[in-house]
Design an enzyme around this catalytic site. Structure first.
Site, PDB file in Angstrom:
ATOM      1  N   ASP A  10      34.298  38.981  38.678  1.00 36.01           N
ATOM      2  CA  ASP A  10      34.768  40.743  38.908  1.00 36.01           C
ATOM      3  C   ASP A  10      34.600  40.807  40.168  1.00 36.01           C
ATOM      4  O   ASP A  10      33.770  41.401  40.720  1.00 36.01           O
ATOM      5  CB  ASP A  10      34.304  41.354  37.750  1.00 36.01           C
ATOM      6  CG  ASP A  10      34.637  43.097  38.050  1.00 36.01           C
ATOM      7  OD1 ASP A  10      35.539  43.417  38.907  1.00 36.01           O
ATOM      8  OD2 ASP A  10      33.951  43.652  36.640  1.00 36.01           O
TER       9      ASP A  10
ATOM     10  N   ASP B  88      41.993  42.731  42.489  1.00 39.06           N
ATOM     11  CA  ASP B  88      40.902  42.437  41.077  1.00 39.06           C
ATOM     12  C   ASP B  88      41.031  41.184  40.614  1.00 39.06           C
ATOM     13  O   ASP B  88      41.853  41.408  39.753  1.00 39.06           O
ATOM     14  CB  ASP B  88      41.214  44.150  39.922  1.00 39.06           C
ATOM     15  CG  ASP B  88      40.161  44.086  39.536  1.00 39.06           C
ATOM     16  OD1 ASP B  88      39.166  43.519  39.570  1.00 39.06           O
ATOM     17  OD2 ASP B  88      40.356  44.480  38.611  1.00 39.06           O
TER      18      ASP B  88
END
Length: 403
Positions: free
Chosen positions: A99, A275
């Site tokens: 992440d 992301d």
């Protein structure tokens, strides 16, 4: 094309630490780990709703100045990429979601944390919300191992409660350290994985190179390069964009870009984020509406995605992301969801000929865009904390037709 014989596809994932071909002084040892694409059962959730909830929560968290934000958890992310990480001594392996929009590393979802002789309970509590999931629990310091690569005294959240992380053991946070602000009690910010690699002299520059091969390719491998990048995986020069000055995108891996469909600009220069834990490419509502009209797509109620016919697919134009004056183009094939994986997104018809687009509406009160993994698997990306910038280059898979 990958056969979808199950809802879990395991890909090999190569972690390369450093590279001898660059002037930056880097380590040269190499660590190999595995990357798993975790797909939930068809129809469990909606990718668009999950990604949108995540974007809105990240936006809210940055505005209030800490990563924990109250959010209504109604969607569970249907897909994510995990690496096997060793923690403790004796070492136990956990599958953690990679992440770039989180700085915290935590475990305790599918698999409980095992306390070993390297575990230190700090007495602090930790809590983070992601929009499509959250966790809260205690902070420990422990040793993280990626084969030959070891990080000592790494802050790790150990979950007492969590939501939205079925199928993974937790999160490996490789975002900016500012994203840890307010997440741990009695602490301002906590060092990330990348921070500790630098301070412990495992790397000499806080740079992470990310290379993802489209999951629809037969040889679905990938490379993370700590401390630099691997130029042999690129087919162009690197274009760097400085971290945007626009709030709140500047708190993440945020950049400015514009988007053109064919010859028509659908998004003028706007700030958004890159992301790895978002699946789709989310864009502002006006831009989405323009894209929908231009492609002739209709909104599919079952999947939440735009759907097009074969004839409309044959007429799709390039979708161009202009970053720092350089055009990064998604071909028509790169704009669609892998057709062999339609069941993953809730298409129960069993028809792999159905065509869905991977561009979706980001919704209101959030970033101008979020570029998720469906963008990143077509380009090499470099997350450079040392120089406060994000870099992109084309790869051999930029124009892949495997979808």
């Amino acid at each position: 094309m990958l056969p979808l014989t199950s809802l879990k596809i395991v890909l090999s994932f190569l972690l390369v630490v450093g590279s001898p071909v660059f002037s930056i002084p880097l380590n040269t040892h190499t660590t190999a780990v595995s990357l798993a694409a975790k797909f939930k059962a068809a129809g469990v959730t909606n990718i668009v709703a999950s990604d949108r909830a995540r974007a809105q929560s990240l936006h809210q968290a940055a505005k209030i100045g800490k990563q924990y934000a109250n959010a209504s958890i109604t969607n569970v992310a249907p897909i994510g990429y995990t690496v096997q990480v060793g923690i403790g001594n004796p070492m136990k392996h956990y599958g953690l979601l990679v992440d770039t929009a989180s700085g915290n590393t935590w475990i305790g979802a599918d698999q409980y944390y095992t306390i070993t002789r390297t575990s230190t309970d700090t007495g602090n509590t930790v809590a983070v919300s992601y929009g499509s999931g959250n966790f809260s629990g205690k902070e420990y310091l422990d040793t993280i191992t990626l084969n030959s690569l070891s990080i000592s005294n790494q802050s790790i959240g150990v979950a007492d409660t969590y939501q939205g992380f079925r199928g993974v053991d937790g999160v490996l946070g490789i975002g900016p350290v500012s994203l840890t602000k307010g997440t741990v009690s009695n602490t301002d910010t906590v060092p990330t994985i990348m921070d500790n690699l630098l301070s412990q002299k495992s790397i000499h520059s806080e740079i992470l190179g990310v290379y993802l091969v489209p999951v629809s390719e037969e040889d679905s491998t990938g490379t993370l390069t700590f401390g630099g990048w691997n130029s042999s995986l690129m087919t162009s020069d690197i274009t760097y964009a400085p971290i945007t000055t626009a709030s709140p995108a500047r708190n993440y891996w945020g950049i400015d870009q514009s988007i053109t469909y064919g010859n028509s600009t659908i998004l003028s220069s706007a700030a958004g984020i890159v992301d790895t834990a978002t699946v789709l490419i989310l864009i502002a509502t006006d831009a989405f509406d323009a894209y929908k009209t231009a492609t002739g797509a209709t909104l599919d109620e079952t999947t939440g995605l735009l759907k097009i016919t074969s004839d409309q697919y044959s007429r799709l134009k390039p979708l161009i992301f202009t970053i720092r004056g350089t055009a990064f183009t998604l071909t028509p094939n790169a704009q669609i969801w892998p057709r062999s994986m339609n069941s993953v997104i809730g298409d129960t018809s069993g028809n792999s000929d159905n065509i869905y687009l991977i561009v979706a509406d980001i919704g209101s009160e959030t970033f101008g865009f979020v570029s998720g993994y469906t963008f990143l698997e077509r380009f090499y990306s470099i997350f450079d904390t040392t120089n406060k910038r994000v870099g992109f280059a084309t790869t051999a898979y930029t124009e892949s037709t495997s979808n």
